[in-house]
Design an enzyme around this catalytic site. Structure first.
Site, PDB file in Angstrom:
ATOM      1  N   HIS A 120     -18.696  34.023  69.485  1.00 64.35           N
ATOM      2  CA  HIS A 120     -17.567  34.674  68.811  1.00 64.35           C
ATOM      3  C   HIS A 120     -17.802  34.986  67.338  1.00 64.35           C
ATOM      4  O   HIS A 120     -17.403  36.034  66.847  1.00 64.35           O
ATOM      5  CB  HIS A 120     -16.320  33.789  68.932  1.00 64.35           C
ATOM      6  CG  HIS A 120     -15.389  34.260  69.989  1.00 64.35           C
ATOM      7  ND1 HIS A 120     -14.192  34.863  69.730  1.00 64.35           N
ATOM      8  CD2 HIS A 120     -15.503  34.234  71.329  1.00 64.35           C
ATOM      9  CE1 HIS A 120     -13.602  35.179  70.867  1.00 64.35           C
ATOM     10  NE2 HIS A 120     -14.374  34.810  71.853  1.00 64.35           N
ATOM     11  N   ASP A 177     -10.749  35.484  63.338  1.00 65.70           N
ATOM     12  CA  ASP A 177     -10.802  35.719  64.777  1.00 65.70           C
ATOM     13  C   ASP A 177      -9.382  35.556  65.304  1.00 65.70           C
ATOM     14  O   ASP A 177      -8.621  34.696  64.842  1.00 65.70           O
ATOM     15  CB  ASP A 177     -11.743  34.687  65.429  1.00 65.70           C
ATOM     16  CG  ASP A 177     -12.065  35.035  66.878  1.00 65.70           C
ATOM     17  OD1 ASP A 177     -11.119  35.154  67.684  1.00 65.70           O
ATOM     18  OD2 ASP A 177     -13.239  35.177  67.210  1.00 65.70           O
TER      19      ASP A 177
HETATM   20  N1  UDP Z   1     -28.617  35.685  72.958  1.00 68.68           N
HETATM   21  C1  UDP Z   1     -29.887  35.915  72.483  1.00 68.68           C
HETATM   22  N2  UDP Z   1     -30.917  35.248  73.060  1.00 68.68           N
HETATM   23  C2  UDP Z   1     -30.768  34.373  74.080  1.00 68.68           C
HETATM   24  C3  UDP Z   1     -29.459  34.138  74.553  1.00 68.68           C
HETATM   25  C4  UDP Z   1     -28.405  34.821  73.982  1.00 68.68           C
HETATM   26  O1  UDP Z   1     -30.093  36.710  71.547  1.00 68.68           O
HETATM   27  O2  UDP Z   1     -31.779  33.820  74.541  1.00 68.68           O
HETATM   28  C5  UDP Z   1     -27.507  36.422  72.344  1.00 68.68           C
HETATM   29  C6  UDP Z   1     -27.251  37.731  73.070  1.00 68.68           C
HETATM   30  O3  UDP Z   1     -28.087  38.737  72.582  1.00 68.68           O
HETATM   31  C7  UDP Z   1     -25.781  37.988  72.792  1.00 68.68           C
HETATM   32  C8  UDP Z   1     -25.212  36.600  72.583  1.00 68.68           C
HETATM   33  O4  UDP Z   1     -26.308  35.699  72.487  1.00 68.68           O
HETATM   34  O5  UDP Z   1     -25.646  38.751  71.615  1.00 68.68           O
HETATM   35  C9  UDP Z   1     -24.343  36.153  73.737  1.00 68.68           C
HETATM   36  O6  UDP Z   1     -23.107  36.787  73.605  1.00 68.68           O
HETATM   37  P1  UDP Z   1     -22.223  37.181  74.841  1.00 68.68           P
HETATM   38  O7  UDP Z   1     -20.945  37.754  74.314  1.00 68.68           O
HETATM   39  O8  UDP Z   1     -22.958  38.052  75.754  1.00 68.68           O
HETATM   40  O9  UDP Z   1     -21.992  35.830  75.623  1.00 68.68           O
HETATM   41  P2  UDP Z   1     -21.430  34.375  75.229  1.00 68.68           P
HETATM   42  O10 UDP Z   1     -22.592  33.585  74.781  1.00 68.68           O
HETATM   43  O11 UDP Z   1     -20.380  34.560  74.154  1.00 68.68           O
HETATM   44  O12 UDP Z   1     -20.861  33.861  76.517  1.00 68.68           O
END
Ligand code: UDP
Length: 465
Positions: free
Chosen positions: A17, A118
């Site tokens: 977030h 947020d």
């Molecule tokens: N992410 C990344 N590398 C990883 C795992 C996650 O850069 O190995 C980043 C991904 O690019 C994205 C974020 O983590 O920008 C995850 O955000 P998302 O909203 O998709 O999912 P959440 O983690 O909030 O469930």
């Protein structure tokens, strides 16, 4: 002492977030150089979103403060127990933030003129009201999720009417569970909503907060800022949301850029060697697997993914949390080492925009979904929680850029079929084409004549005057 205004910024410090709000502040700071931004956040989140190189380069009108996370001294449960941490965080607020606001006011020698937070930090709305200053709330997930929150009372009624509410499956065609009565949500179903939102028996602080958001925003927020592009949001949905709030601005997808830039939290140096490894693969041949920062597939699902990758000889790059590695089939890593790579963290935006990337096996997180679109990569979807199910519905049924795993659970045969369809089949080619078309719409929307640019200027004015 600055001559301008003093904006307090509060992110929601869990999952991904905070990144959208950080990016918004980093964009606002040079556009409103007279405004001082005091960024109040818990230490753990600050260390993730402001790695030392970024912290050293922060604009001079942005200052980062640390706020207690509410964890008792000696609390040693790891951060992945997010639910428990959120409860403790919400319990400690807003007192801990009042102290931080006082500290920031003393530093700047200026009273706070605006809260930019947020949306999930709804206690900031009360703080702003008491201080008689505007509350600008950033809605991080997709616009259709906001509609579900705003219409929570109608949705709760629908849920009560429908038998066995919340238990429908993907194959359930029971019309009374469709959300078509909500403007712009005709494609969604009750089963796509997070269960905390519709289960009023859940009295946890986080569930109550989620149910409150949609009730508080219409009157409480001076403006709701959306992390999205108006040009790719259905018009009836936006028209209806605009009628609900005092002001609604869409400033673009704040964590997505064309082509991708490094996120504050990800490494530009590709320390895990993902991009070098991808350079040696054929175009569109690799399955990238990652379920975001929080979601965890079950042990049998992890095993099934591994077995399917091996049985189909699919080149793969898997961003996998260390504790999940134990669920892989015995010996898989050694047997697949010629064509598979496991990493604890991948520079995902760059991975998805690499020519070798052929399919993304995803949890349907909002950031991840758009990073895949930017790369023109079709998806195999395994939604877990929160907004994942609604995003999955959009990916499969509205945009046609991916498929959901059958029955909601990953199995070996289901994953083999999904990889066949999306990575190697004709349908997959069509999905890739549609992802490319959606990308083009996003590129246009992100351009100088897009609504996001105009709405951003309105936001700059709002916080500066
Ligand atoms: N992410 C990344 N590398 C990883 C795992 C996650 O850069 O190995 C980043 C991904 O690019 C994205 C974020 O983590 O920008 C995850 O955000 P998302 O909203 O998709 O999912 P959440 O983690 O909030 O469930």
């Amino acid at each position: 002492m600055s001559s301008g205004k003093h904006v307090v910024v509060i992110p929601f410090p869990f999952s991904s977030h905070a990144w959208a709000l950080v990016n918004l502040v980093l964009k606002l700071a040079p556009a409103a150089p007279d405004v001082r931004f005091s960024f109040l956040n818990i230490a753990k989140s600050n260390s993730l979103i402001f790695p030392p190189p970024l912290r050293a380069k922060l604009p001079s009108n942005v200052r980062v403060y640390e706020v207690s996370d509410g964890l008792p001294d000696g609390h040693c449960r790891p951060m992945e127990h997010t639910g428990e941490h959120v409860e403790l965080f919400l319990k400690a607020a807003p007192e801990n933030f009042r102290a931080a606001v006082d500290e920031a006011e003393q530093d700047v020698r200026k009273k706070v003129s605006c809260f930019l937070t947020d949306t999930l930090v709804i206690f900031a709305g009360e703080m702003a009201e008491k201080m008689q200053v505007p509350w600008v709330a950033l809605w991080v997930p997709a616009p259709y999720c906001l509609a579900a929150h705003v219409y929570i009372d109608i949705i709760s009624e629908l849920h009560c009417e429908s038998s066995g509410g919340g238990t429908s499956t993907d194959n359930d065609n029971d019309d009374d569970k469709s959300l078509r009565v909500i403007p712009g949500l005709s494609m969604m179903r009750i089963s796509d909503l997070p269960k905390e939102l519709i289960d009023d028996q859940d009295t946890s602080r986080s569930a109550c907060m989620l149910r409150e958001v949609g009730r508080v925003l219409p009157c409480g927020a001076t403006a709701v800022v959306m992390n999205s592009y108006a040009e790719v949001t259905p018009t009836p949905l936006i028209a209806d949301l605009k009628s609900k709030f005092k002001m609604l601005l869409q400033v673009g997808c704040l964590t997505v850029s064309f082509p991708p830039l490094p996120l504050p939290s990800s490494s530009t140096s590709d320390t895990t060697g993902c991009l070098t490894w991808l350079n040696a693969r054929y175009p569109q041949s690799v399955a990238y697997i990652c379920f975001g920062t929080v979601a965890m597939p079950s042990p049998s699902e992890v095993s099934a993914i591994g077995e399917a990758l091996e049985s189909t000889n699919t080149p793969f790059l898997w961003s996998i949390k260390e504790r999940t590695m134990a669920f892989l089939p015995v010996g898989l890593q050694e047997r697949t080492s010629a064509y598979g790579k496991f990493v604890p963290w991948a520079p995902q935006a760059q991975v998805l925009s690499h020519p070798a990337c052929g399919v993304y096996v995803t949890h349907c997180g909002y950031n991840s979904m758009f990073e895949s679109v930017v790369g023109g990569v079709p998806m195999v979807c395994k939604p877990f929680w929160a907004d994942n199910m609604m995003n999955g519905r959009m990916i499969e049924e509205v945009w046609g850029i991916g498929v959901k795993v059958k029955g909601g659970t990953i199995t070996k045969s289901g994953m083999e079929k999904a990889l066949e369809v999306v990575l190697r089949g004709e349908d997959g080619k069509e999905m890739r084409k549609k992802a490319g078309e959606l990308r083009e719409r996003l590129v246009k929307a992100a351009g100088p004549n897009g609504i996001a640019e105009a709405d951003f200027k309105v936001l700059v004015k709002l916080i500066s005057t």
